[in-house]
Design a protein around this motif. Sequence first.
Motif, short mmCIF file in Angstrom:
data_model
loop_
_atom_site.label_atom_id
_atom_site.label_comp_id
_atom_site.label_asym_id
_atom_site.label_seq_id
_atom_site.Cartn_x
_atom_site.Cartn_y
_atom_site.Cartn_z
N TYR A 3 0.83 -1.21 0.00
CA TYR A 3 0.00 0.00 0.00
C TYR A 3 0.86 1.26 0.00
O TYR A 3 0.59 2.23 -0.71
N SER A 8 1.06 4.29 -2.94
CA SER A 8 0.93 5.73 -2.69
C SER A 8 2.12 6.49 -3.29
O SER A 8 1.94 7.57 -3.87
N ILE A 11 1.74 6.81 -7.09
CA ILE A 11 0.80 7.88 -7.45
C ILE A 11 1.47 9.24 -7.34
O ILE A 11 1.28 10.12 -8.17
N TRP A 29 -4.89 13.02 -5.21
CA TRP A 29 -5.10 11.72 -5.86
C TRP A 29 -4.95 10.58 -4.85
O TRP A 29 -5.78 9.66 -4.82
N THR A 30 -3.90 10.63 -4.04
CA THR A 30 -3.74 9.58 -3.04
C THR A 30 -4.84 9.66 -1.99
O THR A 30 -5.31 8.63 -1.49
N THR A 71 -7.92 10.53 -2.51
CA THR A 71 -9.13 9.93 -3.08
C THR A 71 -9.07 8.42 -2.95
O THR A 71 -10.05 7.76 -2.55
N LEU A 72 -7.91 7.85 -3.26
CA LEU A 72 -7.72 6.41 -3.07
C LEU A 72 -7.83 6.05 -1.59
O LEU A 72 -8.54 5.10 -1.21
N GLN A 73 -7.14 6.80 -0.73
CA GLN A 73 -7.12 6.48 0.70
C GLN A 73 -8.48 6.66 1.34
O GLN A 73 -8.89 5.87 2.19
N PHE A 118 -10.67 3.78 0.29
CA PHE A 118 -10.16 2.54 0.89
C PHE A 118 -10.50 2.46 2.37
O PHE A 118 -10.97 1.42 2.86
#
Length: 489
Positions: free
Chosen positions: A14, A18, A21, A186-187, A189-191, A194
Amino acid sequence: MSDTTLQLGIIGGYLVLSLLIGLLAYRLTDRTAEDYYLASRTFGTVVLLFTTFATLLSAFTFFGGPNVAYGSGPEWILVMGLMDGVLFAVLWYVVGYKQWLLGREHGYVTLGEMLGDRFGSPALRGLVAAISLFWLFPYVMLQQVGAGTALEALTGGDISYAVGAGLVTVFIIAYVVLSGMRGIAWTDTLQGAFMLVMVWAATLWALTEFGGISAATAGMAESNPEFLSLGGVPYSPQWMLSQAIGIAFGVAMFPQVNQRFFVARSKKVLKRTFSLWPILVVLLFVPAFMLGAWARGLPIDVPENGNVLPIVLSEYAPAWFAALVIAGAMAAMMSSSDSMLLSGSSYFTRDLYRPFVNPNASDSWEDTLGRIGVAVFAIAAFVASLYTPGTIMTIGSTAFGGFAQLALPVIVALYWKRVTRTGMFVGLLGSQVFYLASVFLPFVPDTYGGWLASVVGMLLGLVLTVSVSAVTAAAPSEETDLYFDLHAD
């Protein structure tokens, strides 16, 4: 493969994702301070919503909040999930929209820059930055404390507190220095997505192991029957309202959140985002905090200042699933730390370095200095976390209250032309001194008739700002119409 190897593989994967990205964002980031700090004000609804969501919901969400619910009952959901979901959405409109208009028209990057321009005062600009950096530092440290304790608990001590906190710090420095606000968003949004999925997965998995909601609630009621009633200790109306008000107003002044008021692509994006905010907050807080409350009925041993969530997972979930949930917690911590570091760097470079050290600094040098500042700030907070870890709840609540002291003078300045430079100085300094005394001096009360000192300090700041402004005149360099001569969409 050992459990520890599997867990570290999941979490390490993970962290590497990150970083990748961040590398991608680096290729698309201009070498200008505005693009590095604000991504050229181009965020749409989804990215703005999730970057704010992930930035706010930090180690406190996964550890501090469930710990409070475990110790005092699930009414904490009303403070964080409902009151602050709604209160902060209102503040997003009251403060955020006005700041967005001002930032679009005048190019502001920081709160201090915006206030310094209006009141013609580099000293006020520096004061706001200094106050913000003072309260930001322990909250960055909080994320590193959370990372270190989470990895130590997950691996049964195979990864020490210092190694865990240091590992996360290195990865955060790497991708924040490279990518700036664009990569962070961007990270985030993923985080954000998640950690939302993982907290629900953890809750549903745990409920399956507990025997369902009814069995979990019955166990909690048998262990602590007071958890099923409203208004018990410490949940008095004054305490709950104090917490909700202090946290919501403090959030609006957090540098990493306040700067997001500047980055929306349009008015429509801004309005959609704060309309969706309460829904997203409730979706996260309800399962996280109920899991902490339900854990009270389980035969587990939570040491003093320990975190209940990793202990529950280690007892009731397989190693791979516990590692995924802790990776979600790491996402929460990283998504807060990265934004705090970037915002702290911008406050240093734009509000302290430029006005007081090098007013003629080039944009490219400011961009470089900002990246260096991220690394220095992160390393200093990591070192401090090794010597003064404290408890997550204490550090978090202290920082929220400190930022909350900024809110009412700022709101008054945004909407009342009559505010003067002197009134702002007296209001900001008076409330900060009062609040600091309540936190650090044992002979100064921290509650007044059940109300916390953070809220009392806010009212003091409001009274001082308004009353002193009413009896003082604006300085010649003040621009009293700056916040009112705007062109709204």
